[in-house]
Structures are given as C-alpha cells and as structure tokens.
Design an enzyme around this catalytic site. Structure first.
Site: not given
Ligand code: 6PG
Length: 469
Positions: A185, A189
């Site tokens: 994750k 990002n």
C-alpha cells in the site's frame, strides 16, 4: 452476556471505517462498529441499507461480546500513536483465536513491531492496505493484506466479497509475509504521488503554456480516459475541470491554492527506496514538488526576480497528442519504478510479495487503477520474476510509441520555463536504465582520485587503485 451475533467488528467509525462496514453489510455480513463518539455510531446505523444488520456501540467490550469466534476486528484509526493506543486498550480483552486487523496507512515497520508484540501474546495481527477513498470503501476497494496466512483464511470470504471486481476477480489477494500488505500500500501511494505530479505538469503545460481553457482540458482528459490512458486519476482530473464553485460561479480549480499537503506515505516510499538502493526518482520528485509548493511566499518573490509575466504561448498543433503520449510514457515509468522497488523489497525484507497478485489487486478499486495494469498483470503472469516491466516486450512497444513525443514535449516545457521535474525525471530514469554505458566510470575515477575508493576494470577482473597525482 449478549449472544454473539456479528461477523465483523470495526474500531473507528470515521468515513472509511463506516463505509467499509456498510459495504460488508451490503454483502450479507452482520457487522458491528465501535466509536467513542456517539454521533458516529448513530451515523453508522442511519446510513445502513434497509434489511442489513448493522449496529453501532460506544463500548469496546460490548462490541467484543457480540462477535462470533474467531472474532474479526479491524481498526481504522489514524496511523501512528492512535493505532498503538487502540491496540493497548484492546489486547487485554482478546482471546487466543481473535484476529486484529490494522486497515489504515501504517508504516510497515510499525506493523512489524505490532505483529511481534501481538504474537508474543498469542494473538493474530494482520496489516491490510486499503485503497479507493471513501467511495471505494463503500462500493468496492482494492485490498492489500499480508502477514499471517492462517488469519487471512478467516478474513478471505469477507474481503473477497467486499473488494472491487475486475472480470469477476476480486481485487484482494494475500500479498506476502510480515508487513507486506502495508508495504504494497505504501508503494501504491508512492506511485499515486508520482502519477498525480505528472498529470499536474501536463495540465500546467496545456493550461498556462498552450492556453487551453478548463472546458477544453475537460474534453482532452475525457478523451484520453477513453483510450490508452484510461485510469481513475485521469478520469477524476477530467471531472475536476468541470466543477464550478457555488459561491462565485467560477471553476473551483482556479480558486484552489497551489500548495499540496501530504500525510507521509509518498515520503516513506522514497525513504525506503533510498535505504534499499532502488532508484524511484519520479516518486522522489513528486514528494519534493509538494514540499516546494508549500513555499508560496518565496515562490512569489522568486518569480518576480526571474519571470516577466506569464510564459510565452506555445504554438504547436500537436501539443495535445504529444502531451497524451508523454503522460502515458511517464505513467508507465512511475509504475516501473514502484514495481522495481517492490521486487527488491520483497526479497530484502523477506516478504515474498507475489508481484503478479499485487498488480492484479491494483487493477480495480484503488487510486492508481488503470488499463496499463492489465498489461503489467499479463507480463508478471508470463514472467513472475520480471525485475523491471521495461524489459517486457509488450511494454517496450508502448515506450517506443511514446518516447519521441515525450522528448518533443519536454523541449517545449523547458523552453517555456514551465516546470516538468516529474516528467524529466521519468525520461532521465528511462534513458539511464536503457543505457548500456553510463558515465559512472568517471564517478568511480573521481572517488578513487580523492579517496582511494578503488574501481573495477572492463578488461580484467579484480579491484584496482591508481595514484592519480
Ligand atoms: C488511497 C489513498 C489514501 C489517501 C492518501 C492520501 O489509496 O485510497 O492513497 O490512502 O488518500 O494516503 O495521501 P496524501 O494525503 O499523503 O496525499
């Protein structure tokens, strides 16, 4: 004690926690949420779909008493100390089979620490990255779990039913050991930051440089989104140009101050890549440009010294076509950098991340979803060990189709003085990556000259030093 009834519990009923829980309820799961703020528990119940089982409580113990075993509890609270605080309060109330999930944007090293702490206490802890914003949480996010595979088995049915679907496949998969979920994750990002930076540079060139109006920009991005550039970020960009302000009737984009905030995940990606020695310059630049954007007052002073008014208008019939190609090239490079980082991190940090599954999960629901991911998915299916997507023949075709336009467009950026640090870093990365010969022989010579750091030779094996003076 009340009879256990509920399948899943949520701690933290902010917009993400609430929407994720309601999504589960919409898929037939009985859900319960805890928040100390009564307004939030009421908001949870009042926004539930009719005939779904949704309950909000203001006591943690009350929630735990009503969960079926093994109890599945997700925390969705701000990253950092709040996660530790909740975990400290929760831990004494837990039983051995219980599974606690951190669904926030936690730093992966925090997740590793918490995993070890929970394991010591005989408890399951799972770090899960969730992407898609508040709308995605309700209608189908992209979900990136990692850690304890046994615990994941108990979560799989719920996560698969609430995740976004692409060709019927849920956008969730077990992504590796330890803190792999949060690591994937974080890199997601980082790529998100970089693509947003590139889109904003292209907007700047077309708007200030080529004089395109917001309505024209809407049309351009809309058309791009119907072709090779199809992606969530291009799609929302097109919509942004249409939106008017209720107060003034002007387009909101023209009223927003040009200072970008950040919560840290892009910076973490850069920091970690530096530690692992992986080049992700376009992500680094995206972080740096947000920092530079915050210096509004200084920028105003400097612009008075160095610029006389607006940039000269660019006259080029092909600018939109060139900009579209350059954006496609740049986006591809952002993914290439992020995925190269994941590849190295996976082995260096012993996470065993299946890259094929990471890109599969990113195809739908998340902020960086795009039609390019389908191509990456096929590339990793063909070759799971691929070290950089630029080495895949299908991808090289896209690069060869877009590189000429990218070079032309960058000349226009440079001549007009419109900043293109992101796009030029993408091209610089590519040109270096695809160069058999780099000028680092000279760097080695300099290092050896002033510091006797030694070097290797192209014509014989070994380590050498020269007395340069
Ligand atoms: C997502 C987003 C989400 C969040 C970003 C924003 O995948 O849904 O990435 O997690 O909106 O973290 O980050 P910044 O505030 O740092 O831009």
């Amino acid at each position: 004690m009340a009879t256990p009834t509920f399948d899943f519990g949520m701690i933290g009923l902010g917009v993400m926690g609430r929407n994720l829980l309601l999504n589960m309820a919409d898929h037939g799961f009985k859900v319960i949420g805890y928040d100390k703020d009564n307004q939030k528990t009421l908001a949870l119940e009042s926004s539930a779909t009719a005939n779904t089982v949704v309950k909000g409580v203001n006591s943690l113990q009350e929630m735990l008493n009503q969960l079926n075993s093994p109890r599945r509890i997700m925390m969705l609270v701000p990253a950092g100390q709040p996660v530790d605080d909740v975990l400290q309060g929760l831990q004494p109330l837990l039983a051995p089979d219980d599974i606690v999930i951190d669904g926030g944007n936690s730093h992966y090293t925090d997740t590793l620490r918490r995993l070890a702490w929970m394991k010591e206490k005989g408890l399951h802890f799972v770090g899960i990255g969730i992407s898609g914003g508040e709308h995605g949480a309700r209608t189908g996010p992209s979900i990136m779990p990692g850690g304890d595979p046994q615990a994941y088995k108990h979560l799989q049915p719920i996560l698969e039913s609430i995740a976004a679907k692409v060709n019927g496949d849920p956008c969730v998969a077990y992504l590796g050991k330890g803190a792999a979920g949060h690591y994937v994750k974080m890199v997601h990002n980082g790529i998100e930051y970089a693509i947003m930076q590139l889109i904003s540079e292209i907007y700047d060139l077309l708007h200030r440089g080529a004089g395109k109006s917001n309505d024209q920009l809407h049309e351009i991005f809309n058309k791009w989104n119907e072709g090779d550039l199809q992606s969530y970020l291009v799609e929302i960009t097109s919509e942004i140009f249409l939106k008017s302000d209720d107060k003034t009737g002007k387009k909101i984009i023209d009223l927003i101050l040009d200072k970008a905030g950040s919560k840290g995940t892009g910076k973490w990606t850069s920091q970690d890549a530096m530690d692992l020695g992986v080049a992700i310059p376009t992500i680094d630049i995206a972080v740096a440009m947000r920092a530079l954007s915050s210096l509004k007052d200084e920028r105003i002073k400097a612009s008075k010294i160095y610029h006389n008014g607006s940039p000269a208008l660019i006259k080029n019939q092909n600018i939109v076509e060139e900009a579209g190609s350059a954006l496609l090239f740049g986006m591809l490079i952002c993914y290439a950098q992020g995925l190269a980082l994941l590849k190295v991190a996976s082995s260096e940090l012993q996470m065993e991340i299946p890259l094929e599954d990471a890109v599969k999960v990113w195809r739908g629901g998340c902020i960086i979803r795009s039609s390019l991911l389908e191509i990456f998915y096929k590339s990793f299916q063909q070759n799971p060990g691929l070290s950089n997507i630029l080495l895949n023949p299908e991808i090289s075709k896209i690069v060869n189709k877009t590189i000429g336009h990218t070079r032309n467009l960058l000349v226009q950026f440079i001549q007009s003085g419109i900043p293109a640090a992101g796009l030029s870093s993408a091209l610089g990365y590519f040109d270096a990556y695809a160069s058999e010969q780099m000028p680092t022989n000279l760097v080695q010579a300099q290092r050896d000259f002033f510091g006797a750091h030694t070097y290797q030779r192209v014509d014989m094996a070994g380590t050498f030093h020269t007395e340069w003076q």
